[in-house]
Design a protein around this motif. Structure first.
Motif, mmCIF file in Angstrom:
data_model
loop_
_atom_site.group_PDB
_atom_site.id
_atom_site.type_symbol
_atom_site.label_atom_id
_atom_site.label_comp_id
_atom_site.label_asym_id
_atom_site.label_seq_id
_atom_site.Cartn_x
_atom_site.Cartn_y
_atom_site.Cartn_z
ATOM 1 N N THR A 52 20.823 20.104 21.790
ATOM 2 C CA THR A 52 19.642 19.305 22.091
ATOM 3 C C THR A 52 19.566 18.987 23.586
ATOM 4 O O THR A 52 18.494 18.711 24.104
ATOM 5 C CB THR A 52 19.636 17.996 21.297
ATOM 6 O OG1 THR A 52 20.955 17.451 21.245
ATOM 7 C CG2 THR A 52 19.153 18.212 19.886
ATOM 8 N N ARG A 91 20.278 13.273 15.900
ATOM 9 C CA ARG A 91 19.679 13.257 17.231
ATOM 10 C C ARG A 91 20.338 14.288 18.143
ATOM 11 O O ARG A 91 19.669 14.981 18.901
ATOM 12 C CB ARG A 91 19.772 11.868 17.845
ATOM 13 C CG ARG A 91 19.045 11.737 19.176
ATOM 14 C CD ARG A 91 19.043 10.289 19.629
ATOM 15 N NE ARG A 91 20.377 9.782 19.882
ATOM 16 C CZ ARG A 91 20.988 9.889 21.049
ATOM 17 N NH1 ARG A 91 20.408 10.495 22.053
ATOM 18 N NH2 ARG A 91 22.206 9.395 21.203
ATOM 19 N N ARG A 147 14.375 26.003 22.535
ATOM 20 C CA ARG A 147 14.108 25.083 21.434
ATOM 21 C C ARG A 147 13.103 24.030 21.837
ATOM 22 O O ARG A 147 12.911 23.733 23.020
ATOM 23 C CB ARG A 147 15.398 24.430 20.940
ATOM 24 C CG ARG A 147 16.168 23.609 21.926
ATOM 25 C CD ARG A 147 17.472 23.096 21.320
ATOM 26 N NE ARG A 147 17.222 22.135 20.249
ATOM 27 C CZ ARG A 147 18.137 21.709 19.383
ATOM 28 N NH1 ARG A 147 19.369 22.188 19.449
ATOM 29 N NH2 ARG A 147 17.826 20.828 18.452
ATOM 30 N N ASP A 148 12.479 23.478 20.817
ATOM 31 C CA ASP A 148 11.540 22.374 20.961
ATOM 32 C C ASP A 148 12.129 21.215 20.159
ATOM 33 O O ASP A 148 12.095 21.235 18.927
ATOM 34 C CB ASP A 148 10.161 22.790 20.426
ATOM 35 C CG ASP A 148 9.120 21.704 20.571
ATOM 36 O OD1 ASP A 148 9.488 20.510 20.609
ATOM 37 O OD2 ASP A 148 7.931 22.035 20.612
ATOM 38 N N ASN A 149 12.683 20.245 20.858
ATOM 39 C CA ASN A 149 13.368 19.152 20.163
ATOM 40 C C ASN A 149 12.401 18.242 19.411
ATOM 41 O O ASN A 149 12.781 17.593 18.438
ATOM 42 C CB ASN A 149 14.184 18.322 21.151
ATOM 43 C CG ASN A 149 15.387 19.084 21.682
ATOM 44 O OD1 ASN A 149 15.918 19.970 21.026
ATOM 45 N ND2 ASN A 149 15.802 18.748 22.903
ATOM 46 N N VAL A 150 11.171 18.182 19.847
ATOM 47 C CA VAL A 150 10.177 17.356 19.142
ATOM 48 C C VAL A 150 9.837 17.995 17.798
ATOM 49 O O VAL A 150 9.720 17.310 16.782
ATOM 50 C CB VAL A 150 8.915 17.183 19.999
ATOM 51 C CG1 VAL A 150 7.832 16.450 19.209
ATOM 52 C CG2 VAL A 150 9.252 16.435 21.286
ATOM 53 N N GLN A 151 9.702 19.310 17.795
ATOM 54 C CA GLN A 151 9.348 20.040 16.580
ATOM 55 C C GLN A 151 10.579 20.494 15.796
ATOM 56 O O GLN A 151 10.435 21.126 14.750
ATOM 57 C CB GLN A 151 8.504 21.270 16.940
ATOM 58 C CG GLN A 151 7.191 20.949 17.636
ATOM 59 C CD GLN A 151 6.229 20.208 16.734
ATOM 60 O OE1 GLN A 151 6.218 20.412 15.518
ATOM 61 N NE2 GLN A 151 5.436 19.316 17.328
ATOM 62 N N ASN A 152 11.782 20.177 16.312
ATOM 63 C CA ASN A 152 13.030 20.599 15.647
ATOM 64 C C ASN A 152 13.015 22.098 15.352
ATOM 65 O O ASN A 152 13.362 22.541 14.241
ATOM 66 C CB ASN A 152 13.265 19.802 14.356
ATOM 67 C CG ASN A 152 13.492 18.335 14.622
ATOM 68 O OD1 ASN A 152 14.214 17.968 15.533
ATOM 69 N ND2 ASN A 152 12.839 17.484 13.846
ATOM 70 N N SER A 186 14.270 20.623 9.039
ATOM 71 C CA SER A 186 13.704 19.400 8.482
ATOM 72 C C SER A 186 14.790 18.686 7.677
ATOM 73 O O SER A 186 15.810 19.258 7.330
ATOM 74 C CB SER A 186 12.496 19.711 7.600
ATOM 75 O OG SER A 186 12.872 20.533 6.511
#
Length: 117
Positions: free
Chosen positions: A53, A30, A71-76, A25
Motif C-alpha cells: 500500500t 489498511r 495499484r489504486d488503494n482507494v479502489q483496492n 473486497s
C-alpha cells in the motif's frame, strides 16, 4: 475474509501486451501487499510482482523490464501491465493479498494467460 476477483487474461501473440486487474473486497487491512503469482503446467506457483500500500514493489527477474505492477488503494485494485509477452509467460496468473506485517494469504481464482501465435 478477503475476496479477490481477477480479470484481463486471454490469448495474445508473442510480443503482445495484456493488462490484468484484481479487485479486493471484504476485510481489507489498511496496510497490505497485493500482487501476482503465476503457475505454468507442471510447475510450482512463482512470484511475478507484488506491491504494498506504500508503493514498495518486488519483481521476479523474469518480469523486470517487461511487466509493471500498479495499484489504486482507494479502489483496492492491483494491476499488472505485461508487455513483450513470450510463450514462456503462458500460465494461470493468480492475484494475492497479504496483510502487513503478516497473516493469512488470500488468493484469487486465477486467470489464464496464453501467449501463442
Amino acid at each position: 475474509q478477503v475476496q479477490l476477483v481477477e480479470s484481463g487474461g486471454g490469448l495474445v501473440q508473442p510480443g503482445g501486451s495484456l493488462r490484468l486487474s484484481c479487485v479486493a473486497s471484504g476485510d481489507i487491512f489498511r496496510l497490505n501487499r497485493m500482487g501476482w503469482y503465476r503457475q505454468a503446467p507442471g510447475k510450482q506457483r512463482e512470484l511475478v510482482a507484488t506491491m504494498t500500500t506504500r508503493g514498495m514493489t518486488n519483481y521476479a527477474d523474469s518480469a523486470k523490464g517487461r511487466f509493471t505492477i500498479s495499484r489504486d488503494n482507494v479502489q483496492n485494485t492491483v494491476y499488472l501491465q505485461m508487455n513483450s509477452l513470450k510463450p514462456e509467460d503462458t500460465a494461470v496468473f493468480y492475484c494475492s493479498f497479504t496483510p502487513i506485517p503478516g497473516g493469512t494469504v488470500y488468493w484469487g481464482q486465477g486467470t489464464q494467460v496464453t501467449v501463442s501465435s
